[in-house]
Write a protein that holds these residues in place. Structure first.
Motif, PDB file in Angstrom:
ATOM      1  N   GLU A 150       5.390   3.818   1.735  1.00 30.53           N
ATOM      2  CA  GLU A 150       4.998   2.512   1.210  1.00 30.53           C
ATOM      3  C   GLU A 150       4.967   1.513   2.355  1.00 30.53           C
ATOM      4  O   GLU A 150       5.862   1.513   3.210  1.00 30.53           O
ATOM      5  CB  GLU A 150       5.975   2.034   0.128  1.00 30.53           C
ATOM      6  CG  GLU A 150       5.613   0.667  -0.454  1.00 30.53           C
ATOM      7  CD  GLU A 150       6.535   0.245  -1.582  1.00 30.53           C
ATOM      8  OE1 GLU A 150       6.383   0.788  -2.700  1.00 30.53           O
ATOM      9  OE2 GLU A 150       7.421  -0.607  -1.346  1.00 30.53           O
ATOM     10  N   PHE A 151       3.963   0.663   2.340  1.00 30.60           N
ATOM     11  CA  PHE A 151       3.798  -0.374   3.359  1.00 30.60           C
ATOM     12  C   PHE A 151       3.726  -1.728   2.658  1.00 30.60           C
ATOM     13  O   PHE A 151       3.014  -1.895   1.668  1.00 30.60           O
ATOM     14  CB  PHE A 151       2.524  -0.139   4.176  1.00 30.60           C
ATOM     15  CG  PHE A 151       2.497   1.192   4.867  1.00 30.60           C
ATOM     16  CD1 PHE A 151       3.043   1.348   6.125  1.00 30.60           C
ATOM     17  CD2 PHE A 151       1.947   2.299   4.237  1.00 30.60           C
ATOM     18  CE1 PHE A 151       3.031   2.573   6.763  1.00 30.60           C
ATOM     19  CE2 PHE A 151       1.935   3.545   4.867  1.00 30.60           C
ATOM     20  CZ  PHE A 151       2.475   3.680   6.125  1.00 30.60           C
ATOM     21  N   ARG A 152       4.454  -2.699   3.187  1.00 28.97           N
ATOM     22  CA  ARG A 152       4.492  -4.044   2.604  1.00 28.97           C
ATOM     23  C   ARG A 152       4.279  -5.034   3.741  1.00 28.97           C
ATOM     24  O   ARG A 152       5.151  -5.205   4.601  1.00 28.97           O
ATOM     25  CB  ARG A 152       5.834  -4.286   1.896  1.00 28.97           C
ATOM     26  CG  ARG A 152       6.127  -3.274   0.814  1.00 28.97           C
ATOM     27  CD  ARG A 152       7.560  -3.374   0.304  1.00 28.97           C
ATOM     28  NE  ARG A 152       7.827  -4.597  -0.403  1.00 28.97           N
ATOM     29  CZ  ARG A 152       7.628  -4.776  -1.701  1.00 28.97           C
ATOM     30  NH1 ARG A 152       7.151  -3.793  -2.446  1.00 28.97           N
ATOM     31  NH2 ARG A 152       7.918  -5.925  -2.281  1.00 28.97           N
ATOM     32  N   HIS A 153       3.133  -5.702   3.739  1.00 29.94           N
ATOM     33  CA  HIS A 153       2.819  -6.602   4.856  1.00 29.94           C
ATOM     34  C   HIS A 153       1.591  -7.419   4.470  1.00 29.94           C
ATOM     35  O   HIS A 153       1.172  -7.458   3.313  1.00 29.94           O
ATOM     36  CB  HIS A 153       2.567  -5.789   6.130  1.00 29.94           C
ATOM     37  CG  HIS A 153       3.043  -6.452   7.374  1.00 29.94           C
ATOM     38  ND1 HIS A 153       2.442  -7.586   7.880  1.00 29.94           N
ATOM     39  CD2 HIS A 153       4.065  -6.143   8.226  1.00 29.94           C
ATOM     40  CE1 HIS A 153       3.067  -7.946   8.985  1.00 29.94           C
ATOM     41  NE2 HIS A 153       4.066  -7.093   9.220  1.00 29.94           N
ATOM     42  N   CYS A 189       8.019   0.918   4.884  1.00 32.36           N
ATOM     43  CA  CYS A 189       9.309   0.463   4.380  1.00 32.36           C
ATOM     44  C   CYS A 189       9.927   1.495   3.445  1.00 32.36           C
ATOM     45  O   CYS A 189      11.108   1.392   3.103  1.00 32.36           O
ATOM     46  CB  CYS A 189       9.175  -0.884   3.680  1.00 32.36           C
ATOM     47  SG  CYS A 189       8.256  -0.834   2.137  1.00 32.36           S
ATOM     48  N   VAL A 190       9.135   2.469   3.014  1.00 31.82           N
ATOM     49  CA  VAL A 190       9.644   3.587   2.222  1.00 31.82           C
ATOM     50  C   VAL A 190       9.164   4.873   2.863  1.00 31.82           C
ATOM     51  O   VAL A 190       7.974   5.033   3.151  1.00 31.82           O
ATOM     52  CB  VAL A 190       9.152   3.523   0.759  1.00 31.82           C
ATOM     53  CG1 VAL A 190       9.523   4.803   0.000  1.00 31.82           C
ATOM     54  CG2 VAL A 190       9.738   2.317   0.042  1.00 31.82           C
ATOM     55  N   VAL A 191      10.093   5.794   3.085  1.00 33.17           N
ATOM     56  CA  VAL A 191       9.773   7.149   3.528  1.00 33.17           C
ATOM     57  C   VAL A 191      10.583   8.078   2.633  1.00 33.17           C
ATOM     58  O   VAL A 191      11.768   8.318   2.864  1.00 33.17           O
ATOM     59  CB  VAL A 191      10.126   7.385   5.007  1.00 33.17           C
ATOM     60  CG1 VAL A 191       9.748   8.814   5.416  1.00 33.17           C
ATOM     61  CG2 VAL A 191       9.430   6.371   5.897  1.00 33.17           C
ATOM     62  N   GLY A 207       0.828  -1.200   0.000  1.00 32.21           N
ATOM     63  CA  GLY A 207       0.000   0.000   0.000  1.00 32.21           C
ATOM     64  C   GLY A 207       0.862   1.250   0.000  1.00 32.21           C
ATOM     65  O   GLY A 207       2.003   1.233   0.466  1.00 32.21           O
ATOM     66  N   HIS A 208       0.301   2.345  -0.538  1.00 31.40           N
ATOM     67  CA  HIS A 208       1.030   3.604  -0.625  1.00 31.40           C
ATOM     68  C   HIS A 208       0.180   4.737  -0.067  1.00 31.40           C
ATOM     69  O   HIS A 208      -1.051   4.678  -0.079  1.00 31.40           O
ATOM     70  CB  HIS A 208       1.410   3.929  -2.069  1.00 31.40           C
ATOM     71  CG  HIS A 208       2.351   2.939  -2.680  1.00 31.40           C
ATOM     72  ND1 HIS A 208       1.905   1.804  -3.343  1.00 31.40           N
ATOM     73  CD2 HIS A 208       3.710   2.904  -2.716  1.00 31.40           C
ATOM     74  CE1 HIS A 208       2.948   1.124  -3.775  1.00 31.40           C
ATOM     75  NE2 HIS A 208       4.051   1.756  -3.417  1.00 31.40           N
ATOM     76  N   ALA A 209       0.869   5.758   0.408  1.00 31.44           N
ATOM     77  CA  ALA A 209       0.195   6.956   0.892  1.00 31.44           C
ATOM     78  C   ALA A 209       1.006   8.173   0.481  1.00 31.44           C
ATOM     79  O   ALA A 209       2.244   8.136   0.490  1.00 31.44           O
ATOM     80  CB  ALA A 209       0.031   6.918   2.411  1.00 31.44           C
ATOM     81  N   LEU A 210       0.298   9.234   0.111  1.00 32.75           N
ATOM     82  CA  LEU A 210       0.912  10.512  -0.200  1.00 32.75           C
ATOM     83  C   LEU A 210       0.449  11.532   0.831  1.00 32.75           C
ATOM     84  O   LEU A 210      -0.754  11.648   1.093  1.00 32.75           O
ATOM     85  CB  LEU A 210       0.527  10.988  -1.601  1.00 32.75           C
ATOM     86  CG  LEU A 210       1.027  10.188  -2.796  1.00 32.75           C
ATOM     87  CD1 LEU A 210       0.484  10.777  -4.084  1.00 32.75           C
ATOM     88  CD2 LEU A 210       2.548  10.180  -2.822  1.00 32.75           C
ATOM     89  N   ILE A 211       1.364  12.253   1.400  1.00 35.22           N
ATOM     90  CA  ILE A 211       1.031  13.300   2.359  1.00 35.22           C
ATOM     91  C   ILE A 211       1.544  14.614   1.793  1.00 35.22           C
ATOM     92  O   ILE A 211       2.754  14.804   1.615  1.00 35.22           O
ATOM     93  CB  ILE A 211       1.662  13.026   3.730  1.00 35.22           C
ATOM     94  CG1 ILE A 211       1.191  11.667   4.269  1.00 35.22           C
ATOM     95  CG2 ILE A 211       1.318  14.145   4.710  1.00 35.22           C
ATOM     96  CD1 ILE A 211       1.849  11.267   5.572  1.00 35.22           C
TER      97      ILE A 211
END
Length: 276
Positions: free
Chosen positions: A253-256, A227-229, A200-204
């Motif tokens: 980014e989240f990987r789980h 896992c990504v910033v 999953g991804h998020a944009l702030i």
């Protein structure tokens, strides 16, 4: 000297304003030893080349007589999917490794730029990681064994083929990031991971440097574990065509497992996570 001369005009190996007299491309460890001993006996300096993506990091060499290419040292030595370990020669490309691991739903959690050019020997020598570094660390966390030929032509074996290997000094960490100055890597053993079931991804979107600092501090103190910033600004946002017009954008980014990814994305929308 039995090593193949791959380029009679080795301008493609120019470094720091210097061009080597010859380029060697050994086909195996024995030929690599021959090349290194030949250079040593002649008092010649030797620069090791993989994909060339990080070759210009640091100071250029003061002397540069010969290049040693790992292009033909590109074999998979051993792959144990059940143990999640793999041993390869240094000339294997990162993209080739990831494609092989993907057949068994596994991956090496390192993603530097230009994976089609990055060799595994170069990745380890330059300690290249990529955006996944926030969650997975660097090559020092994933290399468990190495074979290295030193400047004297002698080979050193460091680490092992299993994850639980604690005997002696942790020499793989010494060689990782040494930029080829301690020898030629001839084999690298990595531990690998199962592919995550969900991503999953998020944009702030952020208004300025002060808000960036505040959000990063709150993110660090929260329970989410991206896992990504990646903090992007200006042309960096435009170059990857993100759906945002903000000057500053934080990409996560989240990987789980799917439930864990959904929970973390939900947490980002709460005032308790980023301070509203």
């Amino acid at each position: 000297m039995s090593s193949q001369i791959v380029n009679q005009d080795p301008t493609g190996y120019r470094l720091g304003g210097r061009t080597p007299n010859v380029v060697w491309a050994p086909a195996d460890r024995a030929e690599a030893v021959d090349a290194i001993r030949s250079a040593a006996s002649a008092g010649q300096s030797l620069v090791i080349w993989g994909g060339g993506t990080a070759i210009d990091l640091g100071f250029p060499p003061e002397r540069y007589h010969a290049a040693l290419s790992t292009a033909h040292l590109n074999r998979v030595i051993d792959y144990q999917p059940d143990d999640m370990t793999i041993t390869l020669e240094p000339g294997v490309r990162l993209s080739t490794l990831q494609a092989l691991l993907a057949e068994r739903r596994q991956f090496l959690p390192l993603n530097p730029a230009l994976p089609d050019r990055v060799t595994l020997g170069g990745l380890v020598s330059a300690a290249s990681s990529g955006p996944w570094r926030a969650g997975y660390g660097t090559p020092r966390d994933w290399v468990i064994g190495l074979r290295v030929i030193g400047a004297d032509g002698l080979e050193v074996r460091a680490g092992g083929l299993v994850v639980k290997n604690v005997a002696g000094y942790d020499l793989p960490k010494l060689y990782t990031g040494s930029h080829g100055t301690l020898g030629l890597l001839t084999e690298v053993t990595f531990k690998v991971l199962p592919m995550p079931p969900a991503v999953g991804h998020a944009l702030i979107e952020l208004s300025g440097a002060t808000e960036v600092e505040n959000v990063l501090a709150r993110l660090r103190d929260s329970d989410v574990d991206p896992c990504v910033v990646s903090l992007l600004h200006g042309s960096g946002v435009q170059s990857i065509q993100l759906p945002t017009t903000a000057d500053w954008t934080l990409l996560l980014e989240f990987r789980h497992f799917p439930e864990a990814v959904r929970w973390q994305l939900d947490q980002l929308s709460t005032a308790s996570t980023l301070g509203g």
